[in-house]
Design an enzyme around this catalytic site. Structure first.
Site, PDB file in Angstrom:
ATOM      1  N   SER A 161       0.848  -1.194   0.000  1.00  0.00           N
ATOM      2  CA  SER A 161       0.000   0.000   0.000  1.00  0.00           C
ATOM      3  C   SER A 161       0.881   1.240   0.000  1.00  0.00           C
ATOM      4  O   SER A 161       2.000   1.215   0.533  1.00  0.00           O
ATOM      5  CB  SER A 161      -0.889   0.023   1.254  1.00  0.00           C
ATOM      6  OG  SER A 161      -1.543   1.267   1.397  1.00  0.00           O
ATOM      7  N   TYR A 169      -1.699  -0.368  10.178  1.00  0.00           N
ATOM      8  CA  TYR A 169      -1.861  -0.834   8.802  1.00  0.00           C
ATOM      9  C   TYR A 169      -0.645  -0.461   7.955  1.00  0.00           C
ATOM     10  O   TYR A 169      -0.072  -1.306   7.264  1.00  0.00           O
ATOM     11  CB  TYR A 169      -3.134  -0.238   8.206  1.00  0.00           C
ATOM     12  CG  TYR A 169      -3.399  -0.668   6.785  1.00  0.00           C
ATOM     13  CD1 TYR A 169      -4.015  -1.888   6.516  1.00  0.00           C
ATOM     14  CD2 TYR A 169      -3.039   0.140   5.713  1.00  0.00           C
ATOM     15  CE1 TYR A 169      -4.256  -2.291   5.207  1.00  0.00           C
ATOM     16  CE2 TYR A 169      -3.278  -0.249   4.398  1.00  0.00           C
ATOM     17  CZ  TYR A 169      -3.889  -1.464   4.157  1.00  0.00           C
ATOM     18  OH  TYR A 169      -4.123  -1.850   2.859  1.00  0.00           O
TER      19      TYR A 169
END
Length: 257
Positions: free
Chosen positions: A150, A164
């Site tokens: 990501s 995350y």
């Protein structure tokens, strides 16, 4: 795009996708099925996998689709299920490490359980998949390992994105280490860094430049097919945004993300 990214690659006919019951995984399954690829699909929700299998076989009767329930938090289950699915397809040419979750809270706000769950699934679960995939590819002498990271991995992120982003940063290093270990072999490793794509996992975390799921999946599958070392998805605007994120002062990064 680097010259190495333009080298023709073999068609990866047999593709295993984890986290295939929803979001990016489900979208990639549909895209690759439409290209005539054979699929091994794994996720926790077996009922959704079976419905997706039936849908894909009805739409593309020439392909093969095998499915298995799998919780990637269970390393022993990953070790068992991956070779089983590979056996059903006669091998795996591409393994997409996609399964992940997006729970999280600001550190120190009493929700350590959510951050720990995200780190366990997104780091240890991904590691278990990489172990199983790479062992399979080493035995075959070829394969394409794809790790879904990501853009949140590029800098420390605040609030619900902290754990995350940290987990995805770990995946960048894991994938690069595997690639270094396998240089000169028939095994390729790609790290994909999606930007903001509208999926269930990032409700409440969508930022500027968010694209719809279909647009995001189209860019994602196109990038994977090129087999680059690293890909930003969609490439515009995330490649230049990624370059900026690496050098901007943290107060500016905080406002942008």
């Amino acid at each position: 795009m680097r010259h190495a990214d333009r080298v023709p690659h073999p068609v990866r006919q047999r593709i295993l996708i984890t986290g295939a019951s929803s979001g990016l995984g489900e979208g990639m399954a549909r895209r690759f099925a439409a290209k005539g690829r054979d699929l091994a699909l794994a996720a926790r929700r077996a009922d959704r996998l079976e419905a997706l299998r039936d849908e894909l076989l009805a739409a593309h009767p020439g392909i093969r689709v095998v499915v298995s329930a799998l919780d990637v938090d269970d390393a022993a289950a990953v070790e068992d299920v991956v070779p089983k699915l590979a056996g059903e397809l006669g091998g795996i040419d591409r393994f997409i490490v996609n399964a992940g979750i997006g729970k999280g809270a600001s550190i120190g706000t009493g929700k350590a359980w959510a951050n720990r769950a995200t780190l366990v699934t997104n780091v240890l679960g991904a590691h278990a998949q990489c172990e199983a995939a790479t062992e399979l590819f080493r035995a075959q002498g070829h394969g394409h390992l794809v790790v879904i990271s990501s853009v949140a991995s590029l800098r420390g992120m605040r609030g619900t994105r902290t754990a995350y982003g940290a987990g995805k940063a770990a995946l960048n290093a894991l994938a690069e280490g595997i690639r270094s270990d396998l240089l000169g072999t028939g095994i390729r490793v790609t790290t994909v860094l999606p930007g903001y794509i509208a999926t269930d996992i990032n409700v409440g975390r969508r930022g500027p430049f968010t694209v719809d799921l279909d647009t995001g999946v189209a860019a994602l599958t196109a990038a994977i097919e090129r087999e680059p070392v690293r890909a930003y998805v969609p490439e515009w605007p995330w490649r230049p945004v990624a370059a900026l994120l690496r050098v901007l002062p943290l107060p500016v990064v905080r406002r942008l993300t």
